[in-house]
Design a protein around this motif. Structure first.
Motif, PDB file in Angstrom:
ATOM      1  N   GLY A  26       0.525  -1.072   0.099  1.00  0.00           N
ATOM      2  CA  GLY A  26      -0.042  -0.158   0.062  1.00  0.00           C
ATOM      3  C   GLY A  26       1.012   1.200  -0.185  1.00  0.00           C
ATOM      4  N   GLY A  27       1.809   1.353   0.461  1.00  0.00           N
ATOM      5  CA  GLY A  27       3.227   2.673   0.853  1.00  0.00           C
ATOM      6  C   GLY A  27       2.919   3.899   1.247  1.00  0.00           C
ATOM      7  N   LEU A  28       2.890   4.388   0.853  1.00  0.00           N
ATOM      8  CA  LEU A  28       2.426   6.157   1.476  1.00  0.00           C
ATOM      9  C   LEU A  28       1.297   6.267   0.776  1.00  0.00           C
ATOM     10  CD1 LEU A  28       5.476   8.453   0.243  1.00  0.00           C
ATOM     11  CD2 LEU A  28       4.668   6.625   3.149  1.00  0.00           C
ATOM     12  N   ALA A  29      -0.053   5.593   0.184  1.00  0.00           N
ATOM     13  CA  ALA A  29      -1.106   5.899  -0.613  1.00  0.00           C
ATOM     14  C   ALA A  29      -2.002   5.821   0.591  1.00  0.00           C
ATOM     15  CB  ALA A  29      -0.969   5.667  -2.398  1.00  0.00           C
ATOM     16  N   LEU A  30      -2.730   6.172   1.366  1.00  0.00           N
ATOM     17  CA  LEU A  30      -3.895   5.313   1.925  1.00  0.00           C
ATOM     18  C   LEU A  30      -4.679   4.911   1.435  1.00  0.00           C
ATOM     19  CD1 LEU A  30      -4.273   8.395   4.591  1.00  0.00           C
ATOM     20  CD2 LEU A  30      -3.000   6.170   5.100  1.00  0.00           C
ATOM     21  N   LEU A 315      18.195  -4.457   3.227  1.00  0.00           N
ATOM     22  CA  LEU A 315      17.614  -5.947   3.311  1.00  0.00           C
ATOM     23  C   LEU A 315      16.063  -5.458   1.610  1.00  0.00           C
ATOM     24  CD1 LEU A 315      16.504  -6.257   6.910  1.00  0.00           C
ATOM     25  CD2 LEU A 315      17.801  -7.210   5.325  1.00  0.00           C
ATOM     26  N   GLY A 316      16.052  -4.077   1.668  1.00  0.00           N
ATOM     27  CA  GLY A 316      15.499  -3.796   0.071  1.00  0.00           C
ATOM     28  C   GLY A 316      14.279  -4.563   0.159  1.00  0.00           C
ATOM     29  N   LEU A 317      13.249  -4.152   1.063  1.00  0.00           N
ATOM     30  CA  LEU A 317      11.595  -5.036   1.949  1.00  0.00           C
ATOM     31  C   LEU A 317      10.850  -4.101   1.403  1.00  0.00           C
ATOM     32  CD1 LEU A 317      12.790  -7.983   4.587  1.00  0.00           C
ATOM     33  CD2 LEU A 317      12.344  -7.715   2.444  1.00  0.00           C
ATOM     34  N   GLY A 318      11.489  -2.853   0.972  1.00  0.00           N
ATOM     35  CA  GLY A 318      10.135  -2.009   0.783  1.00  0.00           C
ATOM     36  C   GLY A 318       9.134  -2.435  -0.084  1.00  0.00           C
ATOM     37  N   GLY A 319       7.613  -2.158   1.031  1.00  0.00           N
ATOM     38  CA  GLY A 319       6.625  -2.350  -0.547  1.00  0.00           C
ATOM     39  C   GLY A 319       6.706  -3.959  -0.577  1.00  0.00           C
ATOM     40  N   GLN A 320       7.368  -4.937   0.511  1.00  0.00           N
ATOM     41  CA  GLN A 320       7.835  -6.293  -0.330  1.00  0.00           C
ATOM     42  C   GLN A 320       6.906  -6.734   1.342  1.00  0.00           C
ATOM     43  OE1 GLN A 320       8.689  -6.791  -3.179  1.00  0.00           O
ATOM     44  NE2 GLN A 320       9.255  -4.486  -3.799  1.00  0.00           N
ATOM     45  N   MET A 321       5.970  -6.939   1.805  1.00  0.00           N
ATOM     46  CA  MET A 321       6.381  -7.336   2.750  1.00  0.00           C
ATOM     47  C   MET A 321       4.821  -7.180   2.809  1.00  0.00           C
ATOM     48  SD  MET A 321       8.133  -6.401   6.730  1.00  0.00           S
ATOM     49  CE  MET A 321       9.714  -7.145   6.805  1.00  0.00           C
ATOM     50  N   SER A 322       3.522  -8.836   3.963  1.00  0.00           N
ATOM     51  CA  SER A 322       2.081  -8.160   3.719  1.00  0.00           C
ATOM     52  C   SER A 322       1.830  -6.922   5.423  1.00  0.00           C
ATOM     53  CB  SER A 322       1.512  -9.359   4.346  1.00  0.00           C
ATOM     54  OG  SER A 322       2.331  -9.949   5.402  1.00  0.00           O
ATOM     55  N   ALA A 323       0.564  -6.624   5.045  1.00  0.00           N
ATOM     56  CA  ALA A 323       0.209  -6.010   6.420  1.00  0.00           C
ATOM     57  C   ALA A 323       0.525  -6.529   7.466  1.00  0.00           C
ATOM     58  CB  ALA A 323      -1.583  -5.310   5.861  1.00  0.00           C
ATOM     59  N   ALA A 324       0.080  -7.510   8.115  1.00  0.00           N
ATOM     60  CA  ALA A 324       0.636  -7.726   9.016  1.00  0.00           C
ATOM     61  C   ALA A 324       1.383  -8.045   9.297  1.00  0.00           C
ATOM     62  CB  ALA A 324      -0.834  -9.338   9.133  1.00  0.00           C
ATOM     63  N   ALA A 325       2.673  -8.293   8.566  1.00  0.00           N
ATOM     64  CA  ALA A 325       3.514  -8.629   8.833  1.00  0.00           C
ATOM     65  C   ALA A 325       4.941  -7.399   9.128  1.00  0.00           C
ATOM     66  CB  ALA A 325       4.609  -9.814   7.318  1.00  0.00           C
ATOM     67  N   ALA A 326       4.310  -6.402   8.457  1.00  0.00           N
ATOM     68  CA  ALA A 326       5.045  -5.109   8.375  1.00  0.00           C
ATOM     69  C   ALA A 326       4.839  -4.362  10.280  1.00  0.00           C
ATOM     70  CB  ALA A 326       4.052  -4.149   7.702  1.00  0.00           C
ATOM     71  N   ALA A 327       3.061  -4.924  10.169  1.00  0.00           N
ATOM     72  CA  ALA A 327       2.211  -4.566  11.749  1.00  0.00           C
ATOM     73  C   ALA A 327       3.655  -5.669  12.405  1.00  0.00           C
ATOM     74  CB  ALA A 327       0.954  -5.082  11.606  1.00  0.00           C
ATOM     75  N   GLY A 328       3.910  -5.883  12.600  1.00  0.00           N
ATOM     76  CA  GLY A 328       4.323  -7.479  12.915  1.00  0.00           C
ATOM     77  C   GLY A 328       6.103  -6.405  13.716  1.00  0.00           C
TER      78      GLY A 328
END
Length: 366
Positions: A26-30, A315-328
């Protein structure tokens, strides 16, 4: 004073969750769905409804509250209000320096510099009348809604994140965002002015006196903030889309305008919890308070995580994770900072950033 420190400790969790957006698609776009499974969709909907644009006003409110406390310390009996304003401006100038360094070295979404600009421009706001505080806040809110809507429209058209092929490229891209800091200061103006108003009444210092006000703030603020976010949150969940461009703009404007209610609502809820805790502080409460007393240090401490995870050369994982993993990742980062803060609290040490800022602000002064 349990409530302000506890609020700052919880605030850092909300900030980490808001920043986790850069890790999923989703990135910066809400309004951009991050995709993934049902859990990811629910997580993105929850964060868009209750955190994005709703947690930042708590940061501003607490900053304004702190300005009143600082002024009160230096302009009490036998004090000098003019000196207090000079100290606020001096502190604000150093906050701008801290914020600029933070942007260039670590993270483009800094807010420290914006609050520094506010302190430079509006050090006298602590002495404004209540009517003037609310009038200026209303005008600033309208301006902030317009700016926020435009920025989200740009993000929705594929605005590139501030990362380059190398660390130096990324630093240069982030440095290019520094001219936006004065406009960011105007966008935080409403929540800071509300914090000044609350600080003059000592709402968080005397929650038992303002219990009915705090309950109303929570019971009204949360529904306003969450319901106002739904036209955007439902787009983020991928279950609704506006039929027209005007509808999309209206959804973003409503999202921004109602987000301001989140600051007082979060502050009120935490103050009521603090009132219930009273003197019965356990290890978790003490750790959160220790983190809140060192909020600047541990706000900055989150940024190396975002740098390492998102940089293509790391690591270069920006925009690559799921929303749940990012929150984790966000929650884990916050938990680690709370544990470190607890150690500092037990040993009686200040946060490094707070200690440096204090030394620079009061250097050469009695």
């Amino acid at each position: 004073m349990l409530a302000p420190d506890l609020a700052r400790g919880v605030m850092l969790l909300l900030i980490a969750l808001a920043h986790s957006r850069m890790l999923h698609a989703g990135g910066l776009a809400l309004t951009e769905p991050a995709g993934g499974g049902p859990v990811d969709i629910v997580v993105q909907w929850l964060l868009t409804s209750a955190v994005d644009g709703r947690a930042a006003p708590l940061f501003g409110l607490l900053f304004g509250y702190g300005l009143v406390q600082m002024t009160r310390r230096h302009s009490g009996p036998g004090g000098d209000p003019a000196r207090a304003r000079r100290l606020i401006r001096r502190r604000g100038a150093w906050l701008v320096v801290f914020g600029a360094a933070h942007v260039v070295l670590l993270y483009s979404g800094d807010v420290i510099g914006a609050y520094g600009v506010f302190a430079l421009m509006f050090a006298g706001a602590v002495a404004w009348s209540g009517r003037r505080l609310w009038s200026v806040a209303a005008v600033a809110l309208a301006f902030g809604v317009a700016c926020y809507t435009v920025l989200q429209l740009v993000a929705g058209t594929g605005g590139a994140p501030h990362v380059g092929a190398t660390l130096l490229d990324s630093a240069l891209l982030r440095a290019a965002t520094l001219p936006v800091v004065p406009f960011a200061a105007l966008s935080v103006l409403p929540s800071v002015l509300i914090g000044i108003w609350a600080g003059r009444l000592r709402v968080l210092e005397q929650p038992e006196r303002y219990r009915p006000v705090l309950r109303r703030a929570a019971l009204i603020g949360f529904p306003v903030a969450v319901l106002g976010a739904q036209p955007v949150a439902l787009q983020a969940a991928g279950v609704w889309a506006p039929d027209t461009v005007a509808g999309g703009i209206a959804a973003l404007a409503l999202f921004s305008a109602t987000g301001i209610a989140g600051g007082p609502a979060f502050a009120a809820a935490i103050a009521l919890v603090a009132l219930r805790i009273g003197d019965r502080r356990g290890p978790v409460t003490n750790a959160l308070v220790a983190c809140g007393r060192r909020s600047m240090t541990f706000y900055l401490a989150q940024s190396p995580v975002w740098l390492v995870v998102t940089e293509p050369s790391l690591l270069g994982l920006g925009g690559q994770m799921s929303a749940a993993a990012a929150a984790g990742v966000a929650v884990a980062t916050w938990v680690v900072t709370v544990l470190i803060a607890d150690v500092l609290g037990r040993t009686g040490r200040r946060g490094p950033a707070e200690a440096l800022l204090r030394r620079l602000t009061y250097r050469g002064r009695a």
